[in-house]
Design a protein around this motif. Structure first.
Motif, mmCIF file in Angstrom:
data_model
loop_
_atom_site.group_PDB
_atom_site.id
_atom_site.type_symbol
_atom_site.label_atom_id
_atom_site.label_comp_id
_atom_site.label_asym_id
_atom_site.label_seq_id
_atom_site.Cartn_x
_atom_site.Cartn_y
_atom_site.Cartn_z
ATOM 1 N N ALA A 8 11.532 43.208 3.854
ATOM 2 C CA ALA A 8 12.741 42.724 3.265
ATOM 3 C C ALA A 8 12.454 42.569 1.605
ATOM 4 O O ALA A 8 13.253 43.432 0.212
ATOM 5 C CB ALA A 8 13.416 41.798 3.796
ATOM 6 N N ARG A 9 11.398 42.148 1.309
ATOM 7 C CA ARG A 9 10.788 41.925 -0.062
ATOM 8 C C ARG A 9 10.326 43.389 -0.593
ATOM 9 O O ARG A 9 10.361 43.110 -1.658
ATOM 10 C CB ARG A 9 9.527 41.054 0.009
ATOM 11 C CG ARG A 9 8.690 40.999 -1.461
ATOM 12 C CD ARG A 9 7.063 40.250 -1.349
ATOM 13 N NE ARG A 9 6.530 40.915 -0.477
ATOM 14 C CZ ARG A 9 5.785 41.970 -0.448
ATOM 15 N NH1 ARG A 9 6.205 42.728 -2.058
ATOM 16 N NH2 ARG A 9 5.693 42.862 0.530
ATOM 17 N N VAL A 10 9.972 44.325 0.260
ATOM 18 C CA VAL A 10 8.879 45.747 -0.249
ATOM 19 C C VAL A 10 10.348 46.491 -0.864
ATOM 20 O O VAL A 10 10.361 47.115 -1.388
ATOM 21 C CB VAL A 10 8.415 45.993 1.114
ATOM 22 C CG1 VAL A 10 8.231 48.050 0.709
ATOM 23 C CG2 VAL A 10 6.830 45.919 1.272
ATOM 24 N N LEU A 11 11.147 46.917 0.412
ATOM 25 C CA LEU A 11 12.855 47.592 0.111
ATOM 26 C C LEU A 11 13.007 46.843 -0.874
ATOM 27 O O LEU A 11 13.627 47.711 -1.917
ATOM 28 C CB LEU A 11 13.346 46.999 1.299
ATOM 29 C CG LEU A 11 13.421 47.995 1.999
ATOM 30 C CD1 LEU A 11 13.684 47.433 4.071
ATOM 31 C CD2 LEU A 11 12.922 49.410 1.994
ATOM 32 N N HIS A 31 21.143 46.326 6.726
ATOM 33 C CA HIS A 31 20.406 46.319 8.261
ATOM 34 C C HIS A 31 19.931 45.205 8.028
ATOM 35 O O HIS A 31 19.642 44.493 9.358
ATOM 36 C CB HIS A 31 19.818 47.818 8.053
ATOM 37 C CG HIS A 31 19.189 47.690 10.193
ATOM 38 N ND1 HIS A 31 20.444 48.078 10.559
ATOM 39 C CD2 HIS A 31 17.958 47.344 10.690
ATOM 40 C CE1 HIS A 31 19.483 47.773 12.221
ATOM 41 N NE2 HIS A 31 18.579 47.552 11.972
ATOM 42 N N LEU A 32 18.912 44.776 7.380
ATOM 43 C CA LEU A 32 17.892 43.511 7.473
ATOM 44 C C LEU A 32 18.642 42.469 8.049
ATOM 45 O O LEU A 32 18.353 41.457 8.775
ATOM 46 C CB LEU A 32 16.928 43.331 6.804
ATOM 47 C CG LEU A 32 14.811 44.562 7.077
ATOM 48 C CD1 LEU A 32 14.418 44.695 5.714
ATOM 49 C CD2 LEU A 32 14.363 44.385 8.114
ATOM 50 N N ALA A 33 19.070 42.200 6.882
ATOM 51 C CA ALA A 33 20.072 41.071 6.718
ATOM 52 C C ALA A 33 21.203 40.631 7.471
ATOM 53 O O ALA A 33 21.349 39.977 8.564
ATOM 54 C CB ALA A 33 21.326 40.873 4.971
ATOM 55 N N ALA A 34 21.447 41.889 8.564
ATOM 56 C CA ALA A 34 22.469 41.509 9.511
ATOM 57 C C ALA A 34 21.964 41.468 11.177
ATOM 58 O O ALA A 34 22.459 41.586 12.253
ATOM 59 C CB ALA A 34 22.987 42.810 9.868
ATOM 60 N N HIS A 35 20.154 42.177 10.617
ATOM 61 C CA HIS A 35 19.922 41.775 12.302
ATOM 62 C C HIS A 35 18.734 41.072 12.187
ATOM 63 O O HIS A 35 17.309 42.142 11.547
ATOM 64 C CB HIS A 35 19.342 43.362 12.506
ATOM 65 C CG HIS A 35 20.902 44.157 12.950
ATOM 66 N ND1 HIS A 35 21.343 44.544 12.051
ATOM 67 C CD2 HIS A 35 21.113 44.477 13.897
ATOM 68 C CE1 HIS A 35 22.725 45.544 12.248
ATOM 69 N NE2 HIS A 35 22.824 45.489 13.668
ATOM 70 N N PRO A 36 18.384 39.717 12.214
ATOM 71 C CA PRO A 36 16.995 39.744 12.321
ATOM 72 C C PRO A 36 15.585 39.737 12.854
ATOM 73 O O PRO A 36 14.441 39.917 13.008
ATOM 74 C CB PRO A 36 17.666 37.862 12.705
ATOM 75 C CG PRO A 36 18.995 37.974 12.863
ATOM 76 C CD PRO A 36 19.780 39.234 12.933
ATOM 77 N N ASP A 37 16.006 40.949 14.080
ATOM 78 C CA ASP A 37 14.822 41.544 14.726
ATOM 79 C C ASP A 37 15.511 42.962 14.505
ATOM 80 O O ASP A 37 14.492 44.507 14.808
ATOM 81 C CB ASP A 37 15.614 41.793 15.999
ATOM 82 C CG ASP A 37 17.241 42.685 16.372
ATOM 83 O OD1 ASP A 37 17.636 42.949 15.543
ATOM 84 O OD2 ASP A 37 17.561 42.334 17.997
ATOM 85 N N GLY A 38 14.985 43.622 13.077
ATOM 86 C CA GLY A 38 15.466 44.467 12.733
ATOM 87 C C GLY A 38 13.970 45.518 11.893
ATOM 88 O O GLY A 38 14.360 46.605 12.022
ATOM 89 N N HIS A 47 16.497 50.791 13.680
ATOM 90 C CA HIS A 47 15.332 49.552 13.652
ATOM 91 C C HIS A 47 13.764 50.176 12.616
ATOM 92 O O HIS A 47 13.958 51.254 12.071
ATOM 93 C CB HIS A 47 14.260 49.046 14.646
ATOM 94 C CG HIS A 47 13.727 49.801 15.625
ATOM 95 N ND1 HIS A 47 14.689 50.124 16.727
ATOM 96 C CD2 HIS A 47 13.180 50.877 15.639
ATOM 97 C CE1 HIS A 47 13.833 51.163 17.548
ATOM 98 N NE2 HIS A 47 13.156 51.960 17.111
ATOM 99 N N ILE A 48 13.713 49.411 11.931
ATOM 100 C CA ILE A 48 12.635 49.502 10.906
ATOM 101 C C ILE A 48 11.429 50.314 11.733
ATOM 102 O O ILE A 48 10.968 49.716 11.980
ATOM 103 C CB ILE A 48 12.236 48.514 9.392
ATOM 104 C CG1 ILE A 48 12.921 47.945 8.974
ATOM 105 C CG2 ILE A 48 10.996 49.016 8.460
ATOM 106 C CD1 ILE A 48 13.793 49.299 8.044
ATOM 107 N N THR A 49 10.196 51.415 11.138
ATOM 108 C CA THR A 49 9.161 52.044 11.619
ATOM 109 C C THR A 49 8.448 52.649 9.972
ATOM 110 O O THR A 49 9.265 52.327 8.499
ATOM 111 C CB THR A 49 9.841 53.520 12.265
ATOM 112 O OG1 THR A 49 10.139 54.109 11.427
ATOM 113 C CG2 THR A 49 10.728 53.545 13.348
ATOM 114 N N ALA A 50 7.208 52.186 10.490
ATOM 115 C CA ALA A 50 6.257 52.660 8.876
ATOM 116 C C ALA A 50 5.481 54.014 9.308
ATOM 117 O O ALA A 50 5.326 54.427 10.749
ATOM 118 C CB ALA A 50 5.598 51.778 9.119
ATOM 119 N N SER A 51 5.517 55.007 8.060
ATOM 120 C CA SER A 51 4.534 56.034 8.841
ATOM 121 C C SER A 51 4.043 55.881 8.177
ATOM 122 O O SER A 51 3.807 55.286 6.686
ATOM 123 C CB SER A 51 5.458 57.081 9.084
ATOM 124 O OG SER A 51 5.933 57.608 7.725
#
Length: 179
Positions: A8-11, A31-38, A47-51
């Motif tokens: 959330a901070r990065v975004l 999405h992150l605000a609505a989903h603690p498991d996002g 879900h968030i992914t990282a690449s």
């Protein structure tokens, strides 16, 4: 800070380069605000992914993987794992695991771009970084890949989709701005 909090901070802090990227940045935050498991694969709404795009600036090339399941040439990346404490750490871990290259370093300044795409498991809200390969880097194929290959910048459009092309273009622009 949790991975969710770091993401959330990065975004929140990321300066989106254009209106489309700003819309995605805001949507990811919502999405992150609505989903603690996002940040976890278990979040069925996406879900968030990282690449990370592995790049060799002196060689003018990028390393792409022929993804085993998707059968597409892509940058390295995937799901966040419980041991990841930051989003950047997740991107670097994925790049290292899938490229077999030790000593990768992320391009300073945070993410390069965002890309939202549907996969067999769910929507991926991908946060894309660039990873600089050390001199003389030798790649090693992982179990997640059918193939692993270096491509000159101008070869990428012939093998990869528009998302990867945009990632390469944005990475090159950032590298050029560094001088």
């Amino acid at each position: 800070m949790s991975l969710h909090g770091d993401t959330a901070r990065v975004l929140k802090e990321w300066p989106a380069p254009d209106e489309d990227q700003e819309r995605l940045r805001l949507a990811y935050g919502d999405h992150l605000a609505a989903h603690p498991d996002g940040t976890w694969k278990s979040c069925g709404d996406g879900h968030i992914t990282a690449s990370a795009l592995v790049v060799d600036p002196p060689g003018g090339r990028v390393l792409l993987t022929l993804h085993r399941k998707l059968r597409m040439w892509l940058q390295m990346g995937g799901h966040c794992e419980p041991e990841d404490t930051t989003l950047a750490e997740a991107a670097l871990r994925e790049a290292t695991e899938e490229s077999g290259i030790d000593g990768l370093t992320l391009l300073p300044g945070g993410p390069v771009r965002l890309d939202r795409h549907h996969t067999p498991c769910a929507w991926h809200l991908d946060v894309q970084y660039a990873a600089l390969a050390p001199g003389g880097a030798v790649a090693a194929i992982s179990d997640e890949s059918l193939d692993l290959r270096w491509f000159a910048y101008d070869e990428v459009a012939a093998v990869a989709d528009e998302s990867v092309v945009r990632l390469v273009d944005r990475t090159r622009a950032l590298l050029d701005s560094r001088g």
